[in-house]
Write a protein that holds these residues in place. Structure first.
Motif, mmCIF file in Angstrom:
data_model
loop_
_atom_site.group_PDB
_atom_site.id
_atom_site.type_symbol
_atom_site.label_atom_id
_atom_site.label_comp_id
_atom_site.label_asym_id
_atom_site.label_seq_id
_atom_site.Cartn_x
_atom_site.Cartn_y
_atom_site.Cartn_z
ATOM 1 N N THR A 36 -25.533 -39.285 -34.299
ATOM 2 C CA THR A 36 -26.573 -38.774 -33.409
ATOM 3 C C THR A 36 -26.610 -37.264 -33.511
ATOM 4 O O THR A 36 -25.595 -36.587 -33.312
ATOM 5 C CB THR A 36 -26.308 -39.193 -31.958
ATOM 6 N N GLU A 53 -30.181 -35.484 -28.678
ATOM 7 C CA GLU A 53 -30.360 -36.489 -27.636
ATOM 8 C C GLU A 53 -30.780 -35.818 -26.350
ATOM 9 O O GLU A 53 -30.652 -34.604 -26.180
ATOM 10 C CB GLU A 53 -29.082 -37.294 -27.423
ATOM 11 N N PHE A 105 -32.238 -40.806 -28.434
ATOM 12 C CA PHE A 105 -31.242 -40.402 -29.420
ATOM 13 C C PHE A 105 -31.923 -40.295 -30.780
ATOM 14 O O PHE A 105 -32.597 -41.233 -31.211
ATOM 15 C CB PHE A 105 -30.107 -41.429 -29.524
ATOM 16 N N GLN A 146 -33.121 -42.484 -21.807
ATOM 17 C CA GLN A 146 -32.340 -41.692 -22.750
ATOM 18 C C GLN A 146 -32.938 -41.849 -24.147
ATOM 19 O O GLN A 146 -33.424 -42.921 -24.498
ATOM 20 C CB GLN A 146 -30.887 -42.177 -22.778
ATOM 21 N N ARG A 196 -29.053 -49.547 -27.216
ATOM 22 C CA ARG A 196 -30.019 -48.708 -27.920
ATOM 23 C C ARG A 196 -31.077 -49.628 -28.518
ATOM 24 O O ARG A 196 -30.794 -50.774 -28.824
ATOM 25 C CB ARG A 196 -29.373 -47.872 -29.021
#
Length: 750
Positions: free
Chosen positions: A741, A744, A734, A732, A688
């Motif tokens: 989270t 998303e 989030f 992706q 991330r």
């Protein structure tokens, strides 16, 4: 009138005219910042005498380029309220030095004054901020900018031209003693905070020397000034974003770092200091060396004169305490550098002086107005201290405590009543009553609330030693208490004991251990020092409800500390008003707003535990240890929030819009954070990567619709050929807060 004396001309024109009138010796003098400013004077009653060393330096070069640390006060400088520059002397001495320089300069060239300001001015009566690692936890660049602006105003009132500000280091190994100087382990958050600090200072007329360039926070094994054994991609992705952000914010200067990167010292790295900084980023200012770092290039050259030449050729314009730049005349004579290369550096320094107006206004008003910059008069630092605190654990809603209940409240721990343990390294002496410890903060809060709470205090244990009798006494003192607040952690204070300092002011050797953090105080195990963990164990074994206030300059091992605590408040050195902030938060007069700017490990053997590892492996995949106990971005509230997605990102709309609502019965701070993960690209991505955030205070029931844009650079990769490109593929996203989270999804870049 000579062109350089004509204030209507551009600084660059004036600098060029002055340069052609200077001798080589005078030019070298403009690049030499050899003197320790605090050693340039002796205080005799209410008068200042300039030392022979200072006078000889001015005579040698027919002037002075810059003077470092005239106002510096700390154990290394030996200056305090008895020997240092306070009251009117602080401004009178500055003018006295400038007057002497001008009177002994053939061409009337004034000096620049540079001063340490890593988290506020390291001078007597300096306006001090929480350390950077704490400030990173507020996720509020605008608030940091406001507080930094107060620092800038004070420095300007004291006649400081250059503030040496820690802004660039990204924390990748918490064993490093200078962890406290980093805003975060994350490059995006670090870049936002660095830019805020630069804007804050420079908006008040004080130029920032942003340090350190570059990758000093990478380290080898957490050892200070050690090698950054990384390649260009890691450098680009992690360590250079704060540098680029500082350039874009207008930083006037940069300080090179001690470390090497892949075998090349930063002070000898022409690609870094010239090709990248000036060529790619378009930087127009000057580069200063770190203290005696040019002389350390002898490890490569074996020749002090060659070391000075190597640094100059790489792009260093001004030295700091070294002797290598003093030998630039010899370097020209030996053919190691050309005089035109010296001219380039001198032009940058002269341009800075003309741009700052020093030739027209070399002196400052001699008043004590600078002393008015206090937390009471300028409460930005108080707000910052509150926003920096991170609530990590709150079992059973133990916090906030009630001031109205007849509670017997115990207070123990070596950091409960130790002001200097709240300030961090690079801190000056402070006047009695200028700061508030946790003990004082609690006492004042309870007194003002006319509270029924009875506070019982015992220091608990020494910070750096085991004392079973003292611990037993502490347990006895709080035996009848309903709740015990244990204020534990470490210290970067140089005021607690004797030690030996290196030539650059870093701690060289402690005669007795009184610091576990700070410059050159690296830690191989990250355990709470002394008998503090044993104290927590004993409190837990006695059945006490324990609120642990963790006050230090770096992450500690959290597994057992967590097991012994019912609630945990993480406070990286919060500064002079930290005790007040802790008290207000514990009793609910302030709402928890902080989020971790760095991950906290269970055990040192897990390192590295930064959240943004590469996705080419499974980080933390040990059979006997998982991920960090508390990860980046974690932080609790006294209320609850609900998130509803309004509009997801798309190729033609690079932003996330959502609604966040306070669903509890107390006001609170939501800190939504947006992360990306590229699943298709040219090279490995990160698990991330933060690309946006916002901090918003909401009343009970209040909702807000927010939009977090996705910066274009967050969608780019440095490909296998080290070309930065926006590549097609699946991304992706989030959206979360407090380590959770909430929304998303995926979008595809064409």
């Amino acid at each position: 009138m000579a062109q350089y004396q004509d204030s209507t001309l551009a600084p660059e024109v004036r600098a060029a005219d002055l340069l052609r009138r200077m001798t080589l010796r005078e030019k070298v003098g403009q690049l030499t910042q050899r003197l320790y400013g605090f050693a340039c004077y002796r205080r005799v009653g209410d008068q200042i005498e300039l030392t022979e060393e200072f006078q000889a330096e001015v005579a040698r070069y027919g002037g002075l380029g810059a003077l470092y640390g005239l106002h510096r006060a700390d154990p290394w400088s030996g200056q305090d309220y008895e020997t240092g520059l306070t009251d009117l002397l602080a401004v009178q001495a500055r003018n006295q030095v400038q007057r002497y320089v001008l009177e002994h300069s053939r061409l009337g060239i004034p000096a620049l004054f540079s001063s340490e300001s890593p988290h506020g001015h390291q001078a007597l009566d300096g306006y001090l901020l929480p350390v950077n690692l704490a400030c990173g936890c507020c996720f509020a660049p605008a608030l940091l900018e406001e507080a930094a602006a107060i620092c800038g105003r004070q420095l300007r009132a004291m006649g400081i031209d250059l503030a040496l500000v820690s802004a660039l280091d990204v924390l990748r190994d918490p064993r490093w003693g200078r962890s406290e100087e980093c805003f975060s382990e994350d490059p995006y958050l670090s870049a936002q905070m660095a830019a805020a600090v630069v804007r804050g200072y420079q908006g008040q007329g004080v130029d920032v020397v942003a340090k350190h360039l570059c990758a000093q926070g990478e380290t080898t094994g957490g050892v200070n000034a050690s090698a950054a054994r990384i390649g260009p991609r890691e450098l680009r992705e992690i360590h250079l974003p704060p540098v680029k952000a500082s350039v874009e914010a207008g930083a006037a200067a940069f300080m090179a770092a001690y470390n090497e990167i892949d075998g090349v010292y930063c002070h000898a790295n022409r690609w870094l200091l010239t090709d990248l900084l000036r060529g790619e980023y378009g930087f127009q200012g000057f580069v200063m060396s770190d203290g005696v770092a040019i002389d350390q290039l002898d490890a490569v050259t074996g020749d002090r004169t060659a070391s000075g030449a190597l640094a100059l050729q790489a792009g260093v314009d001004m030295g700091l305490w070294d002797t290598g730049f003093q030998q630039l005349e010899e370097a020209v004579a030996r053919g190691l550098v050309e005089e035109r290369q010296i001219d380039e550096a001198v032009t940058r320094i002269l341009t800075e002086k003309f741009r700052r107006g020093l030739f027209e206004q070399p002196y400052i008003p001699e008043t004590t107005a600078y002393q008015g910059y206090t937390p009471q008069a300028y409460p930005q630092v108080r707000a910052l201290a509150e926003r920096c605190l991170v609530l990590l654990k709150n079992t059973g809603g133990l916090l906030p405590l009630s001031a109205a209940s007849p509670l017997r409240l115990g207070l123990v721990g070596p950091n409960a009543d130790a002001l200097y343990h709240q300030l961090g390294d690079y801190s000056p002496p402070v006047r009695a009553g200028a700061g508030i410890t946790v003990k004082q903060g609690l006492e004042r809060y309870l007194e003002a609330a006319r509270s029924a709470v009875r506070l019982l205090y015992h220091p608990g244990c020494p910070m750096f030693a085991q004392d079973d009798a003292m611990a037993a006494s502490a347990l006895e003192a709080v035996s009848d208490c309903d709740v015990v607040i244990a204020v534990v952690g470490g210290s970067s204070s140089r005021f607690a004991g004797a030690g030996e300092f290196d030539a650059n002011g870093a701690m060289k050797r402690q005669s007795q251990i009184t610091m576990d953090c700070g410059e050159n105080v690296d830690d191989c195990h990250l355990r709470l020092p002394g008998g503090q963990l044993e104290l927590l164990r004993a409190l837990k074994a006695a059945g006490k409800r324990v609120v642990t206030v963790l006050l230090g300059g770096r992450p500690y091992e959290m597994a057992e500390l967590d097991a012994c605590s019912d609630a945990i408040l993480c406070c990286f050195y919060p500064g002079l008003t930290g005790g007040e902030a802790v008290a207000r938060l514990l009793f609910g007069s302030a709402e928890p707003a902080g989020r971790l700017s760095v991950s906290l490990p269970d055990h040192v053997g897990q390192l590295p535990v930064y959240y943004n590892a590469k996705d080419s492996y499974c980080p933390g995949a040990y059979y006997n240890a998982g991920r960090p106990r508390y990860g980046f971005g974690c932080g609790l509230s006294y209320t609850a929030f609900a998130y509803t997605l309004v509009a997801p990102p798309a190729p033609d709309r690079l932003a996330v819009t959502f609604q966040v609502q306070n669903t509890g019965d107390r006001p609170g701070w939501a800190v939504p954070q947006l992360y990306l993960h590229r699943t298709q690209g040219a090279v490995t991505s990160r698990v991330r990567q933060l690309c946006g955030f916002e901090a918003r205070r909401l009343e009970p029931g209040e909702a807000a619709t927010l939009t977090i844009p996705i910066p274009p650079e967050s969608l780019m990769q440095w490909d296998a050929a080290m070309v930065q490109r926006r590549l097609p593929g699946r991304i992706q996203w989030f959206l979360g807060d407090s380590g959770e989270t909430y929304c998303e999804g995926v979008f595809v870049l064409p």
